[in-house]
Each structure stands twice: as structure tokens, then as C-alpha cells.
Write a protein that holds these residues in place. Structure first.
Motif, PDB file in Angstrom:
ATOM      1  N   ALA A  13      -0.126  15.401  10.605  1.00 12.05           N
ATOM      2  CA  ALA A  13      -1.518  14.920  10.538  1.00 12.05           C
ATOM      3  C   ALA A  13      -1.722  14.024   9.318  1.00 12.05           C
ATOM      4  CB  ALA A  13      -2.484  16.106  10.514  1.00 12.05           C
ATOM      5  N   LEU A  14      -1.065  14.352   8.219  1.00 11.24           N
ATOM      6  CA  LEU A  14      -1.159  13.502   7.024  1.00 11.24           C
ATOM      7  C   LEU A  14      -0.553  12.134   7.293  1.00 11.24           C
ATOM      8  CD1 LEU A  14      -0.086  15.973   4.197  1.00 11.24           C
ATOM      9  CD2 LEU A  14      -2.318  14.844   4.346  1.00 11.24           C
ATOM     10  N   ALA A  15       0.608  12.119   7.961  1.00  9.65           N
ATOM     11  CA  ALA A  15       1.273  10.846   8.259  1.00  9.65           C
ATOM     12  C   ALA A  15       0.362   9.980   9.125  1.00  9.65           C
ATOM     13  CB  ALA A  15       2.613  11.089   8.954  1.00  9.65           C
ATOM     14  N   ALA A  16      -0.261  10.592  10.128  1.00 13.87           N
ATOM     15  CA  ALA A  16      -1.151   9.838  11.020  1.00 13.87           C
ATOM     16  C   ALA A  16      -2.326   9.273  10.228  1.00 13.87           C
ATOM     17  CB  ALA A  16      -1.647  10.749  12.147  1.00 13.87           C
ATOM     18  N   ARG A  17      -2.875  10.067   9.335  1.00 14.32           N
ATOM     19  CA  ARG A  17      -4.024   9.638   8.538  1.00 14.32           C
ATOM     20  C   ARG A  17      -3.623   8.524   7.558  1.00 14.32           C
ATOM     21  NH1 ARG A  17      -8.834  12.794   7.568  1.00 14.32           N
ATOM     22  NH2 ARG A  17      -9.999  11.871   5.860  1.00 14.32           N
ATOM     23  N   ALA A  18      -2.461   8.687   6.936  1.00 10.34           N
ATOM     24  CA  ALA A  18      -1.972   7.666   6.003  1.00 10.34           C
ATOM     25  C   ALA A  18      -1.783   6.335   6.737  1.00 10.34           C
ATOM     26  CB  ALA A  18      -0.660   8.120   5.354  1.00 10.34           C
ATOM     27  N   ASN A  67       0.862  -1.182   0.000  1.00 11.09           N
ATOM     28  CA  ASN A  67       0.000   0.000   0.000  1.00 11.09           C
ATOM     29  C   ASN A  67       0.904   1.240   0.000  1.00 11.09           C
ATOM     30  OD1 ASN A  67      -1.839   2.068   0.288  1.00 11.09           O
ATOM     31  ND2 ASN A  67      -3.119   0.962   1.769  1.00 11.09           N
ATOM     32  N   ALA A  68       1.250   1.676  -1.218  1.00 15.49           N
ATOM     33  CA  ALA A  68       2.099   2.861  -1.384  1.00 15.49           C
ATOM     34  C   ALA A  68       1.206   4.022  -1.800  1.00 15.49           C
ATOM     35  CB  ALA A  68       3.145   2.602  -2.456  1.00 15.49           C
ATOM     36  N   ASP A  69       1.362   5.168  -1.150  1.00  5.31           N
ATOM     37  CA  ASP A  69       0.663   6.388  -1.578  1.00  5.31           C
ATOM     38  C   ASP A  69       1.716   7.467  -1.748  1.00  5.31           C
ATOM     39  OD1 ASP A  69      -0.787   8.736  -1.945  1.00  5.31           O
ATOM     40  OD2 ASP A  69      -2.502   7.968  -0.794  1.00  5.31           O
ATOM     41  N   LEU A  70       2.013   7.784  -3.022  1.00  5.51           N
ATOM     42  CA  LEU A  70       3.166   8.628  -3.335  1.00  5.51           C
ATOM     43  C   LEU A  70       2.760   9.965  -3.938  1.00  5.51           C
ATOM     44  CD1 LEU A  70       5.491   5.790  -4.731  1.00  5.51           C
ATOM     45  CD2 LEU A  70       5.245   6.606  -2.381  1.00  5.51           C
ATOM     46  N   HIS A  71       1.637  10.519  -3.458  1.00  5.55           N
ATOM     47  CA  HIS A  71       1.216  11.837  -3.940  1.00  5.55           C
ATOM     48  C   HIS A  71       0.190  12.431  -2.973  1.00  5.55           C
ATOM     49  CE1 HIS A  71       0.068  14.398  -7.744  1.00  5.55           C
ATOM     50  NE2 HIS A  71      -0.112  15.090  -6.638  1.00  5.55           N
ATOM     51  N   CYS A  72       0.574  13.505  -2.278  1.00  2.61           N
ATOM     52  CA  CYS A  72      -0.381  14.253  -1.445  1.00  2.61           C
ATOM     53  C   CYS A  72       0.216  15.597  -1.056  1.00  2.61           C
ATOM     54  CB  CYS A  72      -0.784  13.458  -0.204  1.00  2.61           C
ATOM     55  SG  CYS A  72       0.550  13.255   0.985  1.00  2.61           S
ATOM     56  N   HIS A  73      -0.620  16.455  -0.472  1.00  5.64           N
ATOM     57  CA  HIS A  73      -0.227  17.844  -0.191  1.00  5.64           C
ATOM     58  C   HIS A  73      -0.520  18.234   1.249  1.00  5.64           C
ATOM     59  CE1 HIS A  73       0.496  18.559  -4.450  1.00  5.64           C
ATOM     60  NE2 HIS A  73      -0.502  17.706  -4.623  1.00  5.64           N
ATOM     61  N   SER A  74       0.402  18.996   1.829  1.00  5.25           N
ATOM     62  CA  SER A  74       0.249  19.495   3.203  1.00  5.25           C
ATOM     63  C   SER A  74       0.093  21.015   3.188  1.00  5.25           C
ATOM     64  CB  SER A  74       1.485  19.120   4.025  1.00  5.25           C
ATOM     65  OG  SER A  74       2.568  19.981   3.702  1.00  5.25           O
ATOM     66  N   VAL A  75       0.020  21.617   4.370  1.00  2.00           N
ATOM     67  CA  VAL A  75      -0.039  23.087   4.497  1.00  2.00           C
ATOM     68  C   VAL A  75       1.208  23.769   3.932  1.00  2.00           C
ATOM     69  CG1 VAL A  75      -1.615  23.171   6.474  1.00  2.00           C
ATOM     70  CG2 VAL A  75       0.849  22.923   6.871  1.00  2.00           C
ATOM     71  N   VAL A  76       2.259  22.995   3.659  1.00  2.00           N
ATOM     72  CA  VAL A  76       3.463  23.571   3.042  1.00  2.00           C
ATOM     73  C   VAL A  76       3.179  23.969   1.582  1.00  2.00           C
ATOM     74  CG1 VAL A  76       5.887  23.080   2.452  1.00  2.00           C
ATOM     75  CG2 VAL A  76       4.977  22.374   4.667  1.00  2.00           C
ATOM     76  N   SER A  77       2.117  23.372   0.974  1.00  2.00           N
ATOM     77  CA  SER A  77       1.633  23.904  -0.315  1.00  2.00           C
ATOM     78  C   SER A  77       0.131  24.148  -0.182  1.00  2.00           C
ATOM     79  CB  SER A  77       2.002  23.012  -1.502  1.00  2.00           C
ATOM     80  OG  SER A  77       1.419  21.728  -1.425  1.00  2.00           O
ATOM     81  N   ASP A  78      -0.700  23.384  -0.899  1.00  2.00           N
ATOM     82  CA  ASP A  78      -2.130  23.712  -0.887  1.00  2.00           C
ATOM     83  C   ASP A  78      -3.010  22.662  -0.212  1.00  2.00           C
ATOM     84  OD1 ASP A  78      -1.807  21.835  -2.878  1.00  2.00           O
ATOM     85  OD2 ASP A  78      -3.031  22.886  -4.374  1.00  2.00           O
TER      86      ASP A  78
END
Ligand code: AMP
Ligand code: MN
Ligand code: MN
Ligand code: MN
Length: 283
Positions: A23-28, A5-16
């Protein structure tokens, strides 16, 4: 390698995106992601935090970014994976690519003003986490907040896209430079969400041919912005061009994204997953 289960595309508050790298890491991790990459637009400022958070949740990590490129007068996105995040040319290249966003945003706001939407620049800025990275997404959030549109997809149907109010043409990085920055920093360049570009068959062929000639290695086959039929189609393109395949949700926000982190079909068989090319870059 067993199915990962690889997810190699997402965005944080550092962009949009609206979530922090943590929080993204926890959700992933909660969604079962085993190998993760944060791919902020034209930015790698969140990489250290993302990698530390990935490890804290027991996930493997690949460095990531999504570079804005102009090809055949269209904007194309090139995802970079597994590069050295300290590489000076990568830093310079991304900084130059981000450089024009402030003035572009002011012009977008001036255009929106002409159709009666006031204060869009200041309104968009309230959503910006990184002053160097004001994007159309931040304007979209302002237009939803003020009730001009009911959601961000309506915004991109009525505003901010070619021919609609608030669209400002912009020259991003060249395809050659973006692929070179990624490759020379030890990473793999990947064409993001190819079904989203409005290219003729000839232009698309030119994109893949030139991308390959510059050293590009992969294409997103399974992404939050492809239908099942589009994934099949780009699985064929990957085989035709000898490219590895990538998988990524392109998650931006719990309120806006249809596809959650890690919740995607697996890559079709017979394709080489891009992470197999990057085995020695996984941390
Ligand atoms: P920018 O880099 O400022 O041109 O903004 C591009 C971003 O706008 C993309 O990464 C998406 O997050 C968002 N975007 C563009 N088109 C759409 C669309 N049709 N629906 C939703 N979001 C979009
Ligand atoms: Mn985006
Ligand atoms: Mn994109
Ligand atoms: Mn993206």
C-alpha cells in the motif's frame, strides 16, 4: 542527474506504520515518487515485498532501515540505505537492537498503570503488526483510541517522553555498530532528522564528528520533521562535514502523518544527493 522525486524514509506495518509495504508503494507511486526506500525501525523484514511492489509501480528502489542508537544518553536514528538485505551481520545487529522492546513495553505499561491507565500493553499490542517491534507509536494509538489524548502529538507531549509517565529509558545500538552494520553491508549510513534531537551544540558536533569518523555518509536535510529553516541549517551542516544529503517524508500513516510520501521540497542545490553515492545499489 536531473531533479529526482526520491523519498527515502517511511514506515510500514513491519514497524510502526499503518500501511503494508504494498500500500505504501502504491501511494508513493501515485504521489510521483521515482526512487523509494522503506525504512522500518530496526527491521528489514519488509524489504523483499517493498522492492517487488516498487518495481510493479515502475519505481526504482533502495533497501532501507532506521536503526535506533543511543548517543550521549539520547536516542538518535540512523537510516541505512542501499545495503545488502541478506547480510548476516546486519540481520544479527538488527535482531539484537529489537531484542529489548518486549520488556520495555511491559515496563511502559506498568508505569502508565500507576497514573490510572490500565491495559496499555494489551491495548498497544492490537496495533502491532510485527511482534518483535512494539514501539511507543503503538502505545500512542491506544491512548488516542481510549480518549486519553486527542491525537498522537498530544500523547508525546504528555506521555512516553523523558520525564513523563510511560517513559522507560532504553539502551539501543551504539553509533559505531549501527554505522558499521550498514557500511559493511555495502550501504550508506545517514543521520535521520537531526533537528529533532535535544543536543547542545557540543553534543551535536560530537555526533556528526563521530558519525563521520565511523564511516557515515549522509544526513537528512529535507524530511517531514524539519521546517524550512531547519532544512537550511542542516544543508550547511552537510557542507561543513562533507556529507551527502537525503530526503524522506518519514510517513507513518494517512491519519497521523503531516507530510505525505513524495510531497516534500527538493534538496537545496550544491548538495550531493545520497542516492548519487548509491548509484550502483539502486534496483
Ligand atoms: P520507539 O522506537 O518505540 O522509541 O518509538 C519511536 C517512534 O515514536 C518514532 O519513530 C515516532 O514514530 C514516534 N514518535 C516519537 N516522538 C514523537 C512525537 N513527538 N510525535 C509523534 N510521534 C513521535
Ligand atoms: Mn516511527
Ligand atoms: Mn526517526
Ligand atoms: Mn522514521
Amino acid at each position: 542527474m536531473p531533479i529526482l522525486n526520491a523519498d527515502l524514509h517511511c514506515h510500514s506495518v513491519v514497524s510502526d506504520g499503518t500501511l503494508t509495504p504494498e500500500a505504501l508503494a502504491a501511494r508513493a507511486a501515485a504521489n510521483g515518487v521515482e526512487l523509494w526506500a522503506l525504512t522500518d525501525h530496526d527491521e528489514i523484514g519488509g524489504q523483499q515485498r517493498a522492492m517487488a511492489a516498487a518495481h510493479a509501480h515502475g519505481m526504482k528502489y533502495l533497501t532501507g532501515t532506521e536503526i535506533s542508537v543511543t548517543f550521549a544518553s539520547e536516542t538518535v536514528h540512523i537510516v541505512g540505505l542501499g545495503f545488502d538485505a541478506e547480510d548476516p551481520r546486519m540481520h544479527e545487529g538488527l535482531q539484537a537492537t529489537r531484542g529489548g522492546r518486549g520488556a520495555r513495553a511491559q515496563e511502559m505499561s506498568a508505569q502508565l498503570e500507576k497514573v490510572g491507565i490500565r491495559g496499555a500493553y494489551e491495548g498497544a499490542l492490537k496495533y502491532v503488526g510485527n511482534p518483535e517491534l512494539i514501539s511507543r507509536t503503538h502505545f500512542a494509538r491506544f491512548l488516542v483510541e481510549t480518549g486519553v489524548c486527542k491525537d498522537t502529538s498530544e500523547v508525546f507531549r504528555r506521555y512516553l517522553t523523558d520525564g513523563k509517565p510511560g517513559f522507560v529509558p532504553h539502551r539501543w545500538a551504539s553509533l559505531k555498530d549501527a554505522v558499521r552494520w550498514i557500511s559493511e553491508a555495502g550501504g550508506a549510513a545517514v543521520i535521520a532528522h537531526p533537528a529533532r534531537y535535544r543536543f547542545t551544540a557540543t553534543e551535536e558536533y560530537a555526533l556528526f564528528t563521530e558519525f563521520k569518523a565511523h564511516g557515515g555518509r549522509g544526513v537528512e536535510v529535507v524530511t517531514g520533521s524539519h521546517t524550512a529553516a531547519e532544512a537550511m541549517r542542516y544543508a550547511d551542516t552537510a557542507r561543513e562535514f562533507g556529507l551527502a544529503a537525503s530526503r524522506g517524508s518519514d510517513f507513518h500513516s494517512p491519519d497521523e502523518s503531516h507530510t505525505d510520501l513524495g510531497q516534500l521540497p527538493f534538496l537545496p542545490g550544491e548538495l550531493t544527493p545520497v542516492w548519487e553515492l548509491l548509484a550502483d545499489r539502486i534496483r
